[in-house]
Design a protein around this motif. Structure first.
Motif, short mmCIF file in Angstrom:
data_model
loop_
_atom_site.label_atom_id
_atom_site.label_comp_id
_atom_site.label_asym_id
_atom_site.label_seq_id
_atom_site.Cartn_x
_atom_site.Cartn_y
_atom_site.Cartn_z
N HIS A 1 -8.32 -5.48 -5.49
CA HIS A 1 -6.98 -5.16 -6.01
C HIS A 1 -6.52 -6.14 -7.08
O HIS A 1 -5.88 -5.75 -8.06
CB HIS A 1 -5.97 -5.08 -4.87
N ARG B 1 0.85 -1.21 0.00
CA ARG B 1 0.00 0.00 0.00
C ARG B 1 0.88 1.25 0.00
O ARG B 1 0.55 2.25 -0.65
CB ARG B 1 -0.92 0.00 1.23
N TYR C 1 -0.51 -3.90 -7.51
CA TYR C 1 -1.88 -4.28 -7.17
C TYR C 1 -2.00 -5.80 -7.06
O TYR C 1 -2.67 -6.32 -6.16
CB TYR C 1 -2.86 -3.77 -8.23
N GLU D 1 -3.14 -9.61 0.71
CA GLU D 1 -4.41 -9.42 1.43
C GLU D 1 -5.20 -10.73 1.46
O GLU D 1 -5.83 -11.06 2.47
CB GLU D 1 -5.24 -8.32 0.75
N LEU E 1 -0.30 -6.92 -3.85
CA LEU E 1 -1.10 -6.46 -2.71
C LEU E 1 -2.30 -7.37 -2.52
O LEU E 1 -2.60 -7.81 -1.41
CB LEU E 1 -1.55 -5.01 -2.92
N ARG F 1 1.51 4.59 -3.10
CA ARG F 1 1.51 6.05 -2.95
C ARG F 1 2.48 6.69 -3.95
O ARG F 1 2.39 7.88 -4.25
CB ARG F 1 1.94 6.44 -1.54
#
Lengths: 169, 434
Positions: A128, A97, A109, A116, A112, A101
């Motif tokens: 994502h 995450r 993605y 997750e 991630l 930024r």
């Protein structure tokens, strides 16, 4: 008076040299370190068994790359990859995450979503993973859990695009 | 021992020091690379340029301390040059304040500040020098890169052990020189090739022709179409400045033009073969080698925020989001070119996207400031003579290069262009003041 000017000039150069170290030398060191940690991470991924050794090296990789991470997406991804090797998926997800930024890459993605998913954050994972696979449908092949769901989302998107193509002819 | 000319004053130590720092930077940056680094080429060069900028600021401060602030202020850029440089600095800060992602914009601010510091340092330092030392310094970095590019392209020698069995690594991809990428090689060698060829035209000396020949050959070896096209445009600009009576010069310039045209045809022949079919089928991705996507997306980003742009350095951050929106408008291309572009491959559009219409206007003003130094007239082996002839070709070639490449985002090409720009502007200002 002349001596004072020379002392002033010397002081300016001392400050400049001190400024060059964090501005240039440290980032160069981090650039070299990134290559080393990347090679080590790839090697760890190939090891089968020997979990203690892998975990130990993975933690060292994270500690070494952490001070160099700010602003460098690849380094966040390296740290996150090593975190996943020690089953610390929460930390891995947080690192991905943070990487987002700085850069919205589909591979960030994807990773991630996988972190997750392993961490039990299923809704966020599907979102994502879908983002990644809408951009590059071949990434679906890297998903095990949620494979069907994400594949269905990709197919729905592609069908919608086909429909748009037909209506615009 | 040759007696020193009576009118040549001893340069103060501080001005000598500044020149050494600028010259060392101009030589070292194109040659520096980090063999053990994750990014072996672009990042190390940018970091070395940053170190040079800090050293240049220290050298300028030293000049102010040792010779007095007035001595420094008298040599700084003034008039329109100062306004445009100041405008670029101010606008970069303003667009960062309004940026859609300030985290990503701050490194771009540092990079812009680095380039501006180099420009100011070069402008001050070059005032004491002539065209010969200017070009010798530039060639110290360019000739090794050009020779290495030629050796790599002809497969005679390659110090970088790229995977020899990989059929996807074409000769073009292997031509990295010390810049890491064939297109970067072309972007860097272009201003040096134009400047050296012009000085060879002015002096008509075999040594300068030989040097120009090596750099131009390196440029051709890079097979960077945008850079070769820029060289072609620079040759046309030279033709415009040659006086009618300059038959030898005219024929020499025509020869350069023919070399550039041959380069374009040789490099582009494979692409030309597919262009006809692509135009007929309206296959824009193939027609533009997939560059249609970053170019169209840069335009979309600009139209969303035309005044301040998305923010410096934000193109790659927003690329994925804008590409998905582009797919909705052009569903026939959703499976084409899904590479995630970090650059627009057109600096004109990337500036518009990131810094808005005013940011682009400042870039155009900078190019115009250089180009307006051009004058038709007799070629003189003087600083003013070089500036008058080189101004328009350098500005034109850079503008054409920026149509298909991203030299502003790369340390070595940007630094080299600023180096020559500083010389042209300084020597033209000195001529006007004289």
């Amino acid at each position: 008076m002349k001596a004072l000017r020379w002392i002033g000039a010397a002081a300016v150069w001392a400050v400049a040299i001190a400024a060059i170290i964090p501005a240039t030398v440290e980032p160069l060191r981090c650039n070299d370190l990134e290559a080393v940690v990347e090679q080590r991470t790839l090697a760890l991924n190939r090891i089968v068994g020997q979990q203690l050794r892998v975990a130990d090296q993975a933690r060292r990789n994270i500690d070494q790359v952490r001070p160099c991470m700010t602003g460098h997406v690849n380094r966040y991804m390296l740290a996150a990859s090593n975190a996943r090797m020690v089953n610390d998926n929460a930390t891995a997800a947080a690192l991905y995450r943070e990487a987002l930024r700085y850069d919205n890459r589909p591979e960030v993605y994807l990773n991630l979503g996988l972190a997750e998913s392993a961490n039990g954050e299923d809704a966020a994972a599907v979102q994502h993973l879908t983002t990644a696979c809408l951009y590059d449908p071949e990434m679906v092949n890297e998903i095990e859990k949620h494979h069907q769901e994400v594949q269905q989302n990709v197919w729905n998107y592609q069908l919608r695009m086909e429909e748009l193509k037909r209506t615009r002819r | 021992m040759k007696p020193r000319p009576a009118n040549r004053l001893r340069r103060p130590f501080s001005r000598q020091l500044l020149w050494w720092v600028v010259a060392a930077s101009a030589i070292a940056v194109p040659l520096f690379y980090s063999p053990a680094g994750h990014d072996g080429f672009r990042l190390p060069k940018e970091l070395l340029l940053r170190a040079s900028a800090i050293a240049i600021l220290a050298a300028l401060a030293t000049m102010a301390i040792l010779d007095g602030p007035r001595a420094l202020l008298a040599r700084l850029p003034r008039g329109k040059v100062a306004w445009v440089a100041g405008g670029i600095a101010a606008w970069t800060l303003i667009t960062t304040a309004f940026s859609t992602n300030r985290l990503v914009s701050w490194p771009a601010v540092i990079y812009t500040a680095t380039l501006l510091a180099f420009f100011v340092g070069a402008y001050v330092a070059i005032g004491d020098r002539g065209a010969k030392p200017l070009l010798v310094v530039a060639l110290c970095g360019a000739i090794p890169n050009a020779l290495l590019a030629i050796l790599q392209r002809t497969a005679i020698w390659n110090p970088f052990h790229l995977d020899p069995g990989n059929a996807l690594l074409t000769a073009h991809l292997r031509t990295t020189a010390l810049l890491g990428n064939a297109n970067d090689v072309g972007s860097y060698l272009l201003p040096v090739a134009v400047a050296t060829a012009i000085w060879a035209l002015v002096t008509r000396r075999a040594g300068w022709w030989a040097a120009a020949g090596v750099v131009v050959a390196g440029l051709m070896a890079s097979e960077a179409l945008s850079a070769i096209g820029g060289f072609f445009a620079g040759c046309i600009a030279v033709m415009l400045l040659i006086p009618r009576r300059g038959k030898t010069l005219r024929w020499t310039a025509i020869a350069l033009l023919v070399i550039a045209a041959a380069g374009i045809v040789t490099v582009g022949r494979q692409r030309f073969a597919t262009i006809g079919v692509a135009i007929h089928e309206a296959d824009y991705p193939t027609l533009t080698s997939q560059r249609i996507f970053p170019i169209a997306i840069a335009w979309d980003m600009f139209t969303q925020r035309p005044l301040t742009g998305q923010g410096p350095g934000t193109f790659k951050y927003h690329y994925l989001e804008y590409r998905m929106r582009f797919n909705e408008r052009h569903p026939q291309w959703i499976f084409a070119g899904n590479e995630n572009y970090a650059q627009a491959h057109c600096d004109h559009l990337q500036l518009l996207a990131e810094e808005g219409i005013l940011g682009y206007a400042l870039f155009a003003a900078a190019l115009w400031l250089i180009a307006r130094c051009a004058r038709k007239g007799p070629q003189e082996e003087t600083r003013g003579g070089f500036a008058r002839v080189a101004a328009l070709p350098l500005a034109t070639s850079f503008a054409v290069l920026a149509l298909g490449a991203f030299p502003l985002e790369l340390a070595a090409p940007s630094q080299t262009m600023l180096y020559f720009a500083a010389a042209i502007l300084r020597w033209s200002d000195d001529d006007e003041g004289a």
